[in-house]
Design a protein around this motif. Sequence first.
Motif, short mmCIF file in Angstrom:
data_model
loop_
_atom_site.label_atom_id
_atom_site.label_comp_id
_atom_site.label_asym_id
_atom_site.label_seq_id
_atom_site.Cartn_x
_atom_site.Cartn_y
_atom_site.Cartn_z
N TRP A 190 0.85 -1.19 0.00
CA TRP A 190 0.00 0.00 0.00
C TRP A 190 0.88 1.24 0.00
CZ3 TRP A 190 -4.93 -1.40 -0.65
CH2 TRP A 190 -5.32 -2.66 -0.20
N ASP A 191 0.36 2.32 -0.55
CA ASP A 191 1.06 3.60 -0.55
C ASP A 191 0.02 4.68 -0.24
OD1 ASP A 191 2.77 5.71 -0.83
OD2 ASP A 191 3.50 5.16 -2.81
N ASP A 192 0.02 5.16 0.99
CA ASP A 192 -1.05 6.04 1.46
C ASP A 192 -0.48 7.00 2.50
OD1 ASP A 192 -3.38 7.23 2.32
OD2 ASP A 192 -4.42 5.37 2.78
N ASP A 193 -0.75 8.28 2.36
CA ASP A 193 -0.23 9.25 3.32
C ASP A 193 -1.21 9.57 4.43
OD1 ASP A 193 -2.12 10.86 2.12
OD2 ASP A 193 -0.71 12.40 1.44
N GLY A 194 -2.31 8.79 4.50
CA GLY A 194 -3.31 9.01 5.55
C GLY A 194 -3.29 7.90 6.57
N THR A 195 -4.12 8.06 7.59
CA THR A 195 -4.28 7.04 8.62
C THR A 195 -5.77 6.95 8.94
OG1 THR A 195 -3.64 6.39 10.87
CG2 THR A 195 -3.71 8.75 10.41
N TYR A 196 -6.13 6.11 9.87
CA TYR A 196 -7.54 5.79 10.09
C TYR A 196 -8.24 6.73 11.06
CZ TYR A 196 -4.97 3.35 13.76
OH TYR A 196 -4.10 3.05 14.77
N VAL A 197 -7.52 7.71 11.60
CA VAL A 197 -8.12 8.77 12.40
C VAL A 197 -7.63 10.11 11.84
CG1 VAL A 197 -8.40 7.43 14.53
CG2 VAL A 197 -6.25 8.64 14.09
N VAL A 199 -5.64 13.32 11.59
CA VAL A 199 -4.34 13.76 12.10
C VAL A 199 -3.99 15.11 11.48
CG1 VAL A 199 -3.47 11.47 12.66
CG2 VAL A 199 -3.12 12.40 10.36
N SER A 200 -2.98 15.76 12.05
CA SER A 200 -2.67 17.14 11.67
C SER A 200 -1.76 17.27 10.46
CB SER A 200 -2.03 17.85 12.86
OG SER A 200 -0.83 17.19 13.25
N ALA A 201 -1.19 16.17 9.98
CA ALA A 201 -0.26 16.24 8.85
C ALA A 201 -0.25 14.91 8.12
CB ALA A 201 1.15 16.58 9.35
N PRO A 202 0.07 14.93 6.82
CA PRO A 202 0.18 13.66 6.09
C PRO A 202 1.44 12.91 6.49
CG PRO A 202 0.81 15.50 4.69
CD PRO A 202 0.28 16.10 5.96
N LEU A 203 1.39 11.60 6.30
CA LEU A 203 2.56 10.77 6.56
C LEU A 203 3.59 10.95 5.46
CD1 LEU A 203 0.69 7.47 7.51
CD2 LEU A 203 1.77 9.06 9.10
N GLN A 204 4.86 10.81 5.82
CA GLN A 204 5.94 10.85 4.85
C GLN A 204 6.39 9.43 4.48
OE1 GLN A 204 6.87 13.86 3.50
NE2 GLN A 204 5.11 14.54 4.74
N ALA A 205 6.40 8.52 5.47
CA ALA A 205 6.71 7.11 5.20
C ALA A 205 5.41 6.42 4.82
CB ALA A 205 7.34 6.47 6.44
N THR A 206 5.08 6.48 3.56
CA THR A 206 3.73 6.11 3.11
C THR A 206 3.57 4.66 2.70
OG1 THR A 206 4.30 6.77 0.84
CG2 THR A 206 3.31 8.46 2.28
N ARG A 207 4.66 3.96 2.48
CA ARG A 207 4.56 2.59 1.95
C ARG A 207 4.45 1.58 3.10
NH1 ARG A 207 5.29 1.49 -3.22
NH2 ARG A 207 6.38 3.48 -3.49
#
Length: 276
Positions: A190-197, A199-207
Motif C-alpha cells: 500500500w502507498d497512502d499518506d493518511g491514517t484511520y483517524v 491527524v494534523s499532517a500527512p505521513l511521509q513514510a507512506t509505503r
Amino acid sequence: MTTEFIDANRANWDERATLHAARDGSGYGVERYIQDTDALSDVVRFDRPLLGDITGARVVHLQCHIGTDTLSLARLGATVTGLDFSENAVTEARRLADEAGVSVEFVRADVRDAADKLPRGSFDLVYTGIGALCWLPSIEDWAGVVADLLAPGGTLHIREGHPILWSMNEELPGLALRFPYFEQREPLEWDDDGTYVEVSAPLQATRTYEWNHGLGEIVTALLDRGLRIDALVEHDSVPWEALPGRMTERPNGEFALTEQPSVMPLSYTIRASKPA
C-alpha cells in the motif's frame, strides 16, 4: 525480504504514533485519558463482556501502539506490560501513562521476538487489540509467541478485523471481494499518506505491507500450539470506518454497514486458553 517489509511498516508506525498521540484533539484524542481518571478506550469497553474480570491479572498487550488500550486494561485492575516494535509508539505510550497516572511497563520489541524479551510462561492474559495481525507475515509464528508467553491456565483474548473485511475493495460500489482471504507469502503493498483517524499532517513514510490470515488459519495455529478455543464470536461492527461512505457510527464508537448490517462479519473475538 520480510525484514524490508517490517522496516517499512515500522517507519510508517513511528510517524503514526507521534500524530496519533497529539494533544490538540486530533489523533486518538488522548487528553481524555489524562483528564478523566476513569476513562477507558472504546476498544476495551467493547471487549469487557468477553474479557471478564481481570483484577490482579498479569497481562501483556502485544502490539500496543501508543498505549490507550494498555492503560485501560491497567485501569481495570490488571498489572500490564505493553509491547510494540515502534520506538516512537513506546515513547508516547510511556508519556501518556505517566501523564494519566497509570502504572504500566512498556517494552520496545518486535512481537515475533516477544517471548525472548519477556518472561515466558508468566502471563495470565495475552491481549491483542484491533488492527494488529495484518502486520504479521506468519500467523503460526504469532500463535507460538502467544503460547510461550501464557502461564498454564492463562488466556488469550484477541479482537480483530475479520479477514473477510480485509478482503474487501473499499473503492468499488457495493460489497466486492478483491484481496486474498488466506495468508500469502508475499504481502499486499500500500502507498497512502493518511491514517484511520484525523491527524494534523500527512505521513511521509507512506509505503506499508500487510498480510491477511483466514479465520480457520488463526484458529488452527492456536490449536496446533496446544491452546483450547473457548470462544469465537463474530461481530457486525468494527471500531473505524473501514468502508468509507457505507458505514454508520454507533453510540459506542463502532461502525456498522448502513445497509444490511447483518450481511457480513466485520470483526471477531477469540478467547483461547493454555491447559493448566
